[in-house]
Design a protein around this motif. Structure first.
Motif, PDB file in Angstrom:
ATOM      1  N   HIS A 154     -48.032 -43.279  34.078  1.00 35.63           N
ATOM      2  CA  HIS A 154     -47.281 -44.340  33.869  1.00 35.63           C
ATOM      3  C   HIS A 154     -45.786 -43.820  33.600  1.00 35.63           C
ATOM      4  CE1 HIS A 154     -50.271 -47.428  33.499  1.00 35.63           C
ATOM      5  NE2 HIS A 154     -49.450 -47.893  33.845  1.00 35.63           N
ATOM      6  N   SER A 155     -45.838 -42.894  32.810  1.00 40.00           N
ATOM      7  CA  SER A 155     -44.435 -42.271  32.272  1.00 40.00           C
ATOM      8  C   SER A 155     -43.860 -41.639  33.393  1.00 40.00           C
ATOM      9  CB  SER A 155     -44.687 -41.555  31.049  1.00 40.00           C
ATOM     10  OG  SER A 155     -45.110 -40.225  31.356  1.00 40.00           O
ATOM     11  N   GLU A 156     -44.488 -40.931  34.309  1.00 35.39           N
ATOM     12  CA  GLU A 156     -43.915 -40.168  35.381  1.00 35.39           C
ATOM     13  C   GLU A 156     -43.370 -41.218  36.317  1.00 35.39           C
ATOM     14  OE1 GLU A 156     -43.753 -36.809  35.446  1.00 35.39           O
ATOM     15  OE2 GLU A 156     -42.581 -36.960  37.492  1.00 35.39           O
ATOM     16  N   ARG A 157     -44.052 -42.234  36.410  1.00 32.09           N
ATOM     17  CA  ARG A 157     -43.582 -43.270  37.461  1.00 32.09           C
ATOM     18  C   ARG A 157     -42.104 -43.795  36.736  1.00 32.09           C
ATOM     19  NH1 ARG A 157     -46.884 -45.354  41.478  1.00 32.09           N
ATOM     20  NH2 ARG A 157     -48.886 -44.104  41.619  1.00 32.09           N
ATOM     21  N   ALA A 158     -42.369 -43.917  35.506  1.00 33.57           N
ATOM     22  CA  ALA A 158     -40.892 -44.711  35.181  1.00 33.57           C
ATOM     23  C   ALA A 158     -39.914 -43.711  35.007  1.00 33.57           C
ATOM     24  CB  ALA A 158     -41.305 -44.730  33.537  1.00 33.57           C
ATOM     25  N   PHE A 159     -40.098 -42.382  34.970  1.00 34.21           N
ATOM     26  CA  PHE A 159     -38.904 -41.275  35.138  1.00 34.21           C
ATOM     27  C   PHE A 159     -38.539 -41.404  36.440  1.00 34.21           C
ATOM     28  CE2 PHE A 159     -38.224 -36.712  35.602  1.00 34.21           C
ATOM     29  CZ  PHE A 159     -36.777 -36.760  35.085  1.00 34.21           C
ATOM     30  N   GLN A 160     -39.309 -41.383  37.656  1.00 32.02           N
ATOM     31  CA  GLN A 160     -39.003 -41.442  39.012  1.00 32.02           C
ATOM     32  C   GLN A 160     -38.229 -42.503  39.063  1.00 32.02           C
ATOM     33  OE1 GLN A 160     -42.515 -41.179  41.367  1.00 32.02           O
ATOM     34  NE2 GLN A 160     -43.138 -39.210  40.570  1.00 32.02           N
ATOM     35  N   GLN A 161     -38.643 -43.807  38.683  1.00 35.44           N
ATOM     36  CA  GLN A 161     -37.664 -44.948  39.132  1.00 35.44           C
ATOM     37  C   GLN A 161     -36.180 -44.748  38.405  1.00 35.44           C
ATOM     38  OE1 GLN A 161     -39.017 -48.380  37.451  1.00 35.44           O
ATOM     39  NE2 GLN A 161     -38.249 -49.795  39.264  1.00 35.44           N
ATOM     40  N   ALA A 162     -36.290 -44.155  37.192  1.00 35.38           N
ATOM     41  CA  ALA A 162     -35.068 -43.867  36.752  1.00 35.38           C
ATOM     42  C   ALA A 162     -33.909 -42.983  37.560  1.00 35.38           C
ATOM     43  CB  ALA A 162     -35.215 -43.383  35.180  1.00 35.38           C
ATOM     44  N   PHE A 163     -34.695 -41.973  37.877  1.00 38.40           N
ATOM     45  CA  PHE A 163     -33.730 -40.999  38.717  1.00 38.40           C
ATOM     46  C   PHE A 163     -33.634 -41.383  40.155  1.00 38.40           C
ATOM     47  CE2 PHE A 163     -36.578 -38.366  40.943  1.00 38.40           C
ATOM     48  CZ  PHE A 163     -37.538 -38.148  40.125  1.00 38.40           C
ATOM     49  N   LEU A 164     -34.607 -42.189  40.628  1.00 40.37           N
ATOM     50  CA  LEU A 164     -34.329 -42.709  42.004  1.00 40.37           C
ATOM     51  C   LEU A 164     -33.463 -43.752  42.016  1.00 40.37           C
ATOM     52  CD1 LEU A 164     -37.998 -41.846  43.333  1.00 40.37           C
ATOM     53  CD2 LEU A 164     -35.765 -40.657  43.938  1.00 40.37           C
ATOM     54  N   SER A 165     -33.720 -44.826  41.232  1.00 39.72           N
ATOM     55  CA  SER A 165     -33.024 -46.057  41.523  1.00 39.72           C
ATOM     56  C   SER A 165     -32.684 -46.779  40.183  1.00 39.72           C
ATOM     57  CB  SER A 165     -33.961 -47.003  42.262  1.00 39.72           C
ATOM     58  OG  SER A 165     -35.196 -47.279  41.342  1.00 39.72           O
ATOM     59  N   GLY A 166     -32.462 -45.941  39.203  1.00 37.54           N
ATOM     60  CA  GLY A 166     -32.010 -46.496  37.796  1.00 37.54           C
ATOM     61  C   GLY A 166     -30.393 -46.439  37.975  1.00 37.54           C
ATOM     62  N   PRO A 167     -29.879 -46.809  36.799  1.00 35.70           N
ATOM     63  CA  PRO A 167     -28.508 -46.539  36.370  1.00 35.70           C
ATOM     64  C   PRO A 167     -27.732 -45.153  36.544  1.00 35.70           C
ATOM     65  CG  PRO A 167     -29.314 -47.106  34.495  1.00 35.70           C
ATOM     66  CD  PRO A 167     -30.531 -47.305  35.365  1.00 35.70           C
ATOM     67  N   PRO A 168     -26.565 -45.162  36.888  1.00 34.94           N
ATOM     68  CA  PRO A 168     -25.978 -43.676  36.643  1.00 34.94           C
ATOM     69  C   PRO A 168     -25.796 -43.365  35.411  1.00 34.94           C
ATOM     70  CG  PRO A 168     -24.528 -45.423  37.801  1.00 34.94           C
ATOM     71  CD  PRO A 168     -25.688 -46.150  37.329  1.00 34.94           C
ATOM     72  N   PRO A 169     -25.562 -42.079  35.230  1.00 34.76           N
ATOM     73  CA  PRO A 169     -25.500 -40.961  35.726  1.00 34.76           C
ATOM     74  C   PRO A 169     -26.638 -40.444  36.425  1.00 34.76           C
ATOM     75  CG  PRO A 169     -25.270 -40.165  33.520  1.00 34.76           C
ATOM     76  CD  PRO A 169     -25.438 -41.669  33.641  1.00 34.76           C
ATOM     77  N   LEU A 170     -27.977 -40.930  35.795  1.00 29.23           N
ATOM     78  CA  LEU A 170     -29.240 -40.302  36.306  1.00 29.23           C
ATOM     79  C   LEU A 170     -29.353 -40.946  37.509  1.00 29.23           C
ATOM     80  CD1 LEU A 170     -31.588 -38.668  35.037  1.00 29.23           C
ATOM     81  CD2 LEU A 170     -32.581 -40.388  34.283  1.00 29.23           C
ATOM     82  N   GLY A 171     -29.410 -42.313  38.070  1.00 33.54           N
ATOM     83  CA  GLY A 171     -29.709 -42.684  39.149  1.00 33.54           C
ATOM     84  C   GLY A 171     -28.427 -42.527  40.214  1.00 33.54           C
ATOM     85  N   PRO A 172     -28.526 -43.164  41.190  1.00 36.65           N
ATOM     86  CA  PRO A 172     -27.590 -43.189  42.411  1.00 36.65           C
ATOM     87  C   PRO A 172     -26.183 -43.924  41.783  1.00 36.65           C
ATOM     88  CG  PRO A 172     -29.132 -44.691  43.069  1.00 36.65           C
ATOM     89  CD  PRO A 172     -29.788 -44.156  41.762  1.00 36.65           C
ATOM     90  N   GLY A 173     -25.009 -43.385  42.142  1.00 32.48           N
ATOM     91  CA  GLY A 173     -23.701 -43.873  42.001  1.00 32.48           C
ATOM     92  C   GLY A 173     -22.702 -42.858  41.181  1.00 32.48           C
ATOM     93  N   ALA A 174     -23.372 -41.904  40.609  1.00 31.89           N
ATOM     94  CA  ALA A 174     -22.634 -40.906  39.936  1.00 31.89           C
ATOM     95  C   ALA A 174     -22.520 -39.695  41.039  1.00 31.89           C
ATOM     96  CB  ALA A 174     -23.291 -40.369  38.840  1.00 31.89           C
ATOM     97  N   PRO A 175     -21.521 -38.758  41.021  1.00 36.52           N
ATOM     98  CA  PRO A 175     -21.253 -37.472  41.901  1.00 36.52           C
ATOM     99  C   PRO A 175     -22.676 -36.701  41.507  1.00 36.52           C
ATOM    100  CG  PRO A 175     -19.827 -37.502  40.074  1.00 36.52           C
ATOM    101  CD  PRO A 175     -20.439 -38.905  40.098  1.00 36.52           C
ATOM    102  N   PRO A 176     -23.019 -35.944  42.777  1.00 32.34           N
ATOM    103  CA  PRO A 176     -24.360 -35.330  42.579  1.00 32.34           C
ATOM    104  C   PRO A 176     -24.541 -34.153  41.379  1.00 32.34           C
ATOM    105  CG  PRO A 176     -22.991 -34.514  44.585  1.00 32.34           C
ATOM    106  CD  PRO A 176     -22.366 -35.706  43.799  1.00 32.34           C
ATOM    107  N   VAL A 177     -23.456 -33.454  41.231  1.00 29.58           N
ATOM    108  CA  VAL A 177     -23.739 -32.632  40.088  1.00 29.58           C
ATOM    109  C   VAL A 177     -23.759 -33.261  38.826  1.00 29.58           C
ATOM    110  CG1 VAL A 177     -22.613 -30.531  38.718  1.00 29.58           C
ATOM    111  CG2 VAL A 177     -22.251 -30.759  41.303  1.00 29.58           C
ATOM    112  N   GLU A 178     -23.159 -34.314  38.428  1.00 25.00           N
ATOM    113  CA  GLU A 178     -23.499 -35.116  37.397  1.00 25.00           C
ATOM    114  C   GLU A 178     -25.084 -35.498  37.260  1.00 25.00           C
ATOM    115  OE1 GLU A 178     -20.852 -38.275  35.770  1.00 25.00           O
ATOM    116  OE2 GLU A 178     -19.219 -37.196  36.794  1.00 25.00           O
TER     117      GLU A 178
END
Lengths: 224, 224
Positions: free
Chosen positions: A93-117
């Motif tokens: 469960h927690s791993e999936r939540a983490f995945q969702q956060a960095f794959l489709s969550g809000p920036p800077p973790l998710g898409p939208g921020a520059p790659p290095v950030e």
DNA sequence: GATATTAACGGACCGCGGTCCGTTTATTGG
DNA sequence: CCAATAAACGGACCGCGGTCCGTTAATATC
């Protein structure tokens, strides 16, 4: 006469779902788990989680889990394959939540921020995730082979590789990725914190520094 | 009620020498092993090495070693503590040879060459060493705690840190060192070779690249 | 609802790592 | 050389992960 290799895996008996699978069938339906099987999986996961919370993952035996779930020992192994499989299931469960956060969550973790950030945010989140589930993660570390082939690791690796590419990094991305992934190895993080007494902030700063060094222009000269 | 932590170690019963110790005594002599104990240690190491060569480290049981050495099972555990201890003992000679090579051997591995060159040579040698003793190394990997505190790892780490400093690297040397050490983790190397099919040359090139990125100027701006 | 089929069940069983403790034996001091 | 001491010995014993296989019961079909 030396047997093949460690990486030679148990062939195809392939029961061991570890998670309710929805395999597509000829008629368009899905081969779902039998009702009792699904119920036992739930019971086992709950019992395991409870025992882990009570006694620490390290002291939870398979028999105790079976017993706490009022189920036979054989059933535990059929559902989760082995001890490590059960631990992975607990982390699912927690791993999936983490995945969702960095794959489709809000920036800077998710898409939208520059790659290095994003990369820096990813590492910080991964380190925190590792710390949060440390004792179960340490148990999964028993099987070195599975660790490196586990889907969760592959997803993380792909994510890092994509970000590196987006950041314009040149070189052997696969190896650079593996190197960065090494920062999250549970036993390493545990050692640095517990034995070497490093605070989390230091690990996070170390990650950012490492990302900078990795990204800052490729193998040939510095600043063309 | 959760027990302390994984890193809480077996307290002080402290037999388990793992290697003939020469503890200094009051009279200036050394507390040496009893003759039969020393003889049994040799026999056990020889038997273990033979069985490992014959069947692969992974399939060697403690009882088989005891039996092959014509010794009781208890003796194996008294001498080496546990299975991982025995495996480490098997690696002791080659590890010492390696240490001598990079601490006092000929350049570029040993002293005399510029630090970055030494660092690159070190990695190449370490990778080869890892490959050469892979199956035993994979066994030592079972105990994650000991892995990170093992003297051999400390020596390697100190060596890397010293070379980084000599190379003028600024930043968190301890963390940079740990990151570089990650490249030699036996299960990782094994995975990259066996599962991902990477040739040794690629791993070596990856190491050199990584050293370059690590050394090439610190965290702040690029080329002041 | 009765029957056939097939997955799931569960606990006896096995092997191995590790411990314990009564016995043996190397060592030391007289 | 003998006695005393402490270290080393060895194998019975334990716990746990994992397997096997005879039994049970959920599902599908009629």
């Amino acid at each position: 006469m030396t047997p093949p290799f460690r990486s030679a895996q148990l062939p195809p008996p392939a029961p061991v779902p570890e998670r309710a699978q929805g395999l597509p069938m000829a008629d368009g339906g899905v081969a779902t788990e039998r009702a009792d099987a699904a119920r036992n999986r739930m019971r086992l996961l709950e019992a395991a989680a409870r025992l882990v919370a009570e006694h620490g993952a390290e002291h939870v035996t398979m028999e105790a889990v079976a017993c706490a779930a009022s189920v036979g020992k054989g059933t535990v192994f059929r559902r989760f394959g082995d001890r490590v499989g059960l631990m992975y299931a607990l982390l699912d469960h927690s791993e999936r939540a983490f995945q969702q956060a960095f794959l489709s969550g809000p920036p800077p973790l998710g898409p939208g921020a520059p790659p290095v950030e994003r990369l820096e945010a990813f590492g910080v989140a991964a380190i925190r995730h590792t710390l949060a589930y440390m004792d179960v993660l340490l148990e999964t570390d028993q099987d070195a082979n599975r660790r490196y082939s586990h889907p969760a690791r592959l997803v993380r690796g792909t994510h890092i590789a994509v970000l590196l590419r987006e950041a314009g990094v040149t070189g052997d991305l696969a190896l650079l990725t593996e190197n960065l992934l090494g920062c999250f190895e549970p036993p390493l993080v545990n050692h640095l914190r517990t034995v070497r007494g490093m605070p989390v902030e230091r690990l996070e700063a170390g990650w950012r520094d490492l990302v900078d060094r990795t990204v800052r222009r490729g193998p040939s000269g510095c600043c063309p």
